[in-house]
Structure formats: structure tokens, C-alpha cells
Design an enzyme around this catalytic site. Structure first.
Site, mmCIF file in Angstrom:
data_model
loop_
_atom_site.group_PDB
_atom_site.id
_atom_site.type_symbol
_atom_site.label_atom_id
_atom_site.label_comp_id
_atom_site.label_asym_id
_atom_site.label_seq_id
_atom_site.Cartn_x
_atom_site.Cartn_y
_atom_site.Cartn_z
ATOM 1 N N LYS A 232 0.839 -1.202 0.000
ATOM 2 C CA LYS A 232 0.000 0.000 0.000
ATOM 3 C C LYS A 232 0.872 1.250 0.000
ATOM 4 O O LYS A 232 1.841 1.338 0.750
ATOM 5 C CB LYS A 232 -0.911 0.005 1.228
ATOM 6 C CG LYS A 232 -1.850 1.203 1.318
ATOM 7 C CD LYS A 232 -2.719 1.105 2.564
ATOM 8 C CE LYS A 232 -3.727 2.237 2.637
ATOM 9 N NZ LYS A 232 -3.082 3.564 2.776
ATOM 10 N N SER A 254 -2.073 4.612 -3.907
ATOM 11 C CA SER A 254 -2.501 5.456 -2.805
ATOM 12 C C SER A 254 -1.472 6.534 -2.535
ATOM 13 O O SER A 254 -0.271 6.271 -2.596
ATOM 14 C CB SER A 254 -2.674 4.588 -1.539
ATOM 15 O OG SER A 254 -2.792 5.381 -0.375
ATOM 16 N N HIS A 256 -1.899 8.088 0.455
ATOM 17 C CA HIS A 256 -2.181 8.216 1.886
ATOM 18 C C HIS A 256 -3.189 9.341 2.149
ATOM 19 O O HIS A 256 -3.138 10.001 3.192
ATOM 20 C CB HIS A 256 -0.889 8.476 2.660
ATOM 21 C CG HIS A 256 -0.811 7.766 3.980
ATOM 22 N ND1 HIS A 256 0.109 6.790 4.251
ATOM 23 C CD2 HIS A 256 -1.537 7.888 5.118
ATOM 24 C CE1 HIS A 256 -0.034 6.352 5.477
ATOM 25 N NE2 HIS A 256 -1.045 7.003 6.031
ATOM 26 N N ASP A 287 -6.981 3.968 -3.285
ATOM 27 C CA ASP A 287 -7.628 4.818 -2.306
ATOM 28 C C ASP A 287 -7.174 6.255 -2.508
ATOM 29 O O ASP A 287 -6.389 6.538 -3.408
ATOM 30 C CB ASP A 287 -7.385 4.335 -0.867
ATOM 31 C CG ASP A 287 -5.962 4.571 -0.357
ATOM 32 O OD1 ASP A 287 -5.262 5.492 -0.828
ATOM 33 O OD2 ASP A 287 -5.541 3.818 0.541
ATOM 34 N N ARG A 291 -15.183 9.347 -2.651
ATOM 35 C CA ARG A 291 -16.294 9.867 -1.870
ATOM 36 C C ARG A 291 -17.658 9.506 -2.451
ATOM 37 O O ARG A 291 -18.674 9.756 -1.812
ATOM 38 C CB ARG A 291 -16.209 11.408 -1.775
ATOM 39 C CG ARG A 291 -14.950 11.931 -1.101
ATOM 40 C CD ARG A 291 -14.903 11.587 0.373
ATOM 41 N NE ARG A 291 -13.721 12.121 1.023
ATOM 42 C CZ ARG A 291 -12.571 11.441 1.173
ATOM 43 N NH1 ARG A 291 -12.476 10.188 0.714
ATOM 44 N NH2 ARG A 291 -11.547 11.992 1.793
#
Length: 366
Positions: A232, A254, A256, A287, A291
Site C-alpha cells: 500500500k 494510494s 495516503h 484509495d 467519496r
């Protein structure tokens, strides 16, 4: 107020959370350019709906490293959950399981690996920050024994990065609400003190002495449990290719959530080139900035198998604990199902790149 969208849930959470806790969840690194870019890039992607297709029986389920989940929105690892609601990670894991999706337990969970597994009904991954070989071996072997299905190694925090809003607010974690897996039921608090284990975006975190977890040592980590290894924090094509070369089973594209390093591209901008290069060799997830259920469809169209949400879990926790997290996931599931219908997709496999268009600015950045 009954929230209609995650943005409603966000506004409600801001009203009920103490200011310093709200900013800990909401803030990003430095000028928060990457935080904003994560959303702006999603908004730049347009959708090409398809009609006169029989979408009466839609199936939004996918397989995640061989485990079936009901829809492709999963819960990301995120510490500090007990600072928002006393049930913390136990509530989030229970909500994810009741909604038929996956939960990733953070290293810094307020509850132990075993305590969370006891309430979970869906698949679990264990997220790992590697601080020390001894700590890592202790944690991952316990995760396997408790039934976790994969080890999710976060690699994008090589040094502490306290967020400037947290510094201004002098935010500190509430004592006793962290490191549940290194306290009871297995008391190894000596490791916390001796190894300077901490939360990478907290002001009081000191980076541990480098212990040599590099590409060449990923096989050592895998051999500790034999569980699938998920990497990740992938932000570049080069690192994605390295993950494939060194035998990772999956990656999470990602940044973060923009919390650690500012001025990077958004995750959705880097996704197409990464999925094109390595998508046939390992599973690709995303990620940062997700939303809407439509965001999940956009990411899948651009090569992701599924997506994770992080900050929204806190919005749910702040508005009812387990019930609030369940509500958040239900909103996402409903939106994703509607997006599938409008794009003429009966299954997630029907989602393809032709369903989205990238404007010229997005294409230039990609």
C-alpha cells in the site's frame, strides 16, 4: 438530519467532533495540495452512460484475493478510531462485515488483532508498519492465527510528517487508545518503548532506526506467514513494476489521502498507467479521494479491482459508531449500484475504460 451523501455525513461529523480531533482526520500534509487534487481529479473524469441494456439483475460483488465481497468499496486502515468513538475499530470491522465488505485493521488500532477478529464477520486484512523485525513477526503471526487473510504493508511513510494543522492545534493522541495489539492480551509494551513505535503523522513520533526492510526483504516478510502480501502506498509506475517483480499479490495505488507528502499526483491520475503495466500480474486497488459510488466505477473503469475509503469511516463513527459506518457504506453501495445501472453494467466485470472520458488536462497530467 439524515445524510444523503458522504459529504452530508462529513458536515455532520465536523459539528460533533472536537476541533482538534476533526482537524487530525481532515487535514493533509503541508499546503494540502494533494488532498484537493485527489477530489479535483475525480471530478474531471466524465462518464459515458449506456442505455437499452437489461440491468434488472445487477451483481456488484467482486473477489478480493480469492474472497468474495458484496461490492467493491472496502474500508482502509486508519488509526485513531477510538479517539472518535469508544468502540473504534471493533465498530468499523463489525459494520464492514455486516455490509458484506472487507476491513483492514491498522497497526495502531486501539483494540488488539484478536479483539477485532472476535466481532468481524467479513474478511480482514492486517495493515503493517514495519518498525522492527521482532515487532513485525509478533504482529503478523498473530494476525494469521486470528484469521486475517492478507498482510497489507504500508510503505509510504519513511519519515514522520506531522500535518501543519495538527501542529498549530498541538494535537496529541489520547493516552490508552492506541497499540491494543502490543498491550493486552499479549503484553509487549516494552517493545513500544524500546523501538519507538508510533503513528507516523503524530507530532511525538520519532522514526525508528532503519531496520532494512527493502525490496529484497519482502520475501522474508511473506515467509513469516505465507499470507498474500499487499503493498500500500504505490504512487509511481516504477514502484508498481517493482512490486510485480518482487512477487506482491496486490497493490493499493494510494497517496495516503494526501496526509504524508504534499505535491504529488492524485491516485486516480496514476492509476491508468499502473494498471496497464501490472494489472495482469497482480491485483490493483485504489484509495485517496473516493467519496462517491461513481468514483468507484471510475476507478474500476481505469483499471482498479476495487477501492478503499479512509476518512469517511471517521465520519460514520462520529455519527453513531457501528451504525454510522454502516450508513456510510450503504450510501456508497447504493450510489455504486445506481452508477452500474446507468452505465449498462450487470456485473462489475462489465465496467470498462470506454465508460469514462478524461479531459485534456487530465490526460496531460497522466
Amino acid at each position: 438530519m439524515n445524510p444523503v451523501s458522504l459529504f452530508d455525513l462529513e458536515a455532520m461529523a465536523e459539528q460533533v467532533m472536537p476541533h482538534h480531533k476533526w482537524t487530525f482526520v481532515d487535514a493533509g500534509a503541508s499546503d494540502e495540495i494533494t488532498v484537493r487534487r485527489n477530489r479535483e481529479a475525480f471530478d474531471e473524469i466524465t462518464v459515458n452512460p449506456r442505455f437499452l441494456v437489461d440491468v434488472g439483475n445487477r451483481d456488484s460483488s467482486i473477489e478480493v484475493l480469492g474472497e468474495k465481497i458484496d461490492f467493491p468499496v472496502m474500508v482502509a486502515p486508519a488509526g485513531s478510531q477510538r479517539d472518535v468513538h469508544p468502540d473504534g475499530e471493533r465498530a468499523t470491522a463489525a459494520a464492514a462485515g455486516s455490509m458484506g465488505t472487507l476491513y483492514t485493521l491498522p497497526t495502531g488500532s486501539g483494540y488488539s488483532i484478536e479483539e477485532v477478529a472476535d466481532v468481524a464477520t467479513g474478511p480482514l486484512w492486517f495493515q503493517l508498519y514495519h518498525f522492527d523485525d521482532e515487532v513485525t513477526e509478533l504482529l503478523v503471526t498473530r494476525a494469521k492465527a486470528a484469521g486475517y487473510k492478507a498482510i497489507c504493508l504500508t510503505i509510504d511513510t519513511p519519515s514522520p510528517s506531522p500535518k501543519e494543522r495538527d501542529v498549530r492545534n498541538a494535537h496529541m493522541p489520547t493516552p490508552g487508545l492506541y497499540w491494543g495489539s502490543l498491550l493486552r492480551p499479549v503484553d509487549r509494551s516494552d517493545l513500544i518503548m524500546r523501538r519507538s513505535v508510533g503513528i507516523p503523522d503524530m507530532m511525538d513520533w520519532e522514526p525508528p532506526e532503519f531496520t532494512g526492510l527493502t525490496w529484497e526483504r519482502l520475501e522474508w516478510l511473506r515467509n513469516l506467514t505465507g499470507l498474500p502480501l499487499v503493498i500500500k502506498g504505490i504512487r509511481t509506475l516504477e514502484d508498481a513494476v517493482m512490486c510485480a517483480e518482487y512477487g506482491a499479490d496486490a497493490i493499493v495505488v494510494s497517496n495516503h489521502g494526501g496526509r504524508q507528502l504534499d505535491c504529488t499526483r492524485s491516485s486516480i491520475e496514476t492509476l491508468p498507467e499502473i494498471s496497464d503495466a501490472v494489472g495482469d500480474n497482480l491485483e490493483v486497488y485504489l484509495d485517496s479521494g473516493v467519496r462517491r459510488g461513481m468514483d468507484a466505477l471510475k476507478a474500476i473503469a481505469l483499471g482498479a479491482r476495487g477501492v478503499f475509503v479512509g476518512r469517511p469511516l471517521f465520519w460514520g463513527l462520529a455519527n453513531g459508531g457501528e451504525a454510522g459506518v454502516r450508513q456510510m457504506l450503504d450510501i456508497m453501495r447504493t450510489e455504486f449500484d445506481r452508477a452500474m445501472a446507468y452505465c449498462g453494467c450487470r456485473t462489475v466485470d462489465d465496467i470498462h475504460r470506454g465508460l469514462v472520458s478524461l479531459n485534456s488536462d487530465f490526460r496531460t497530467r497522466v
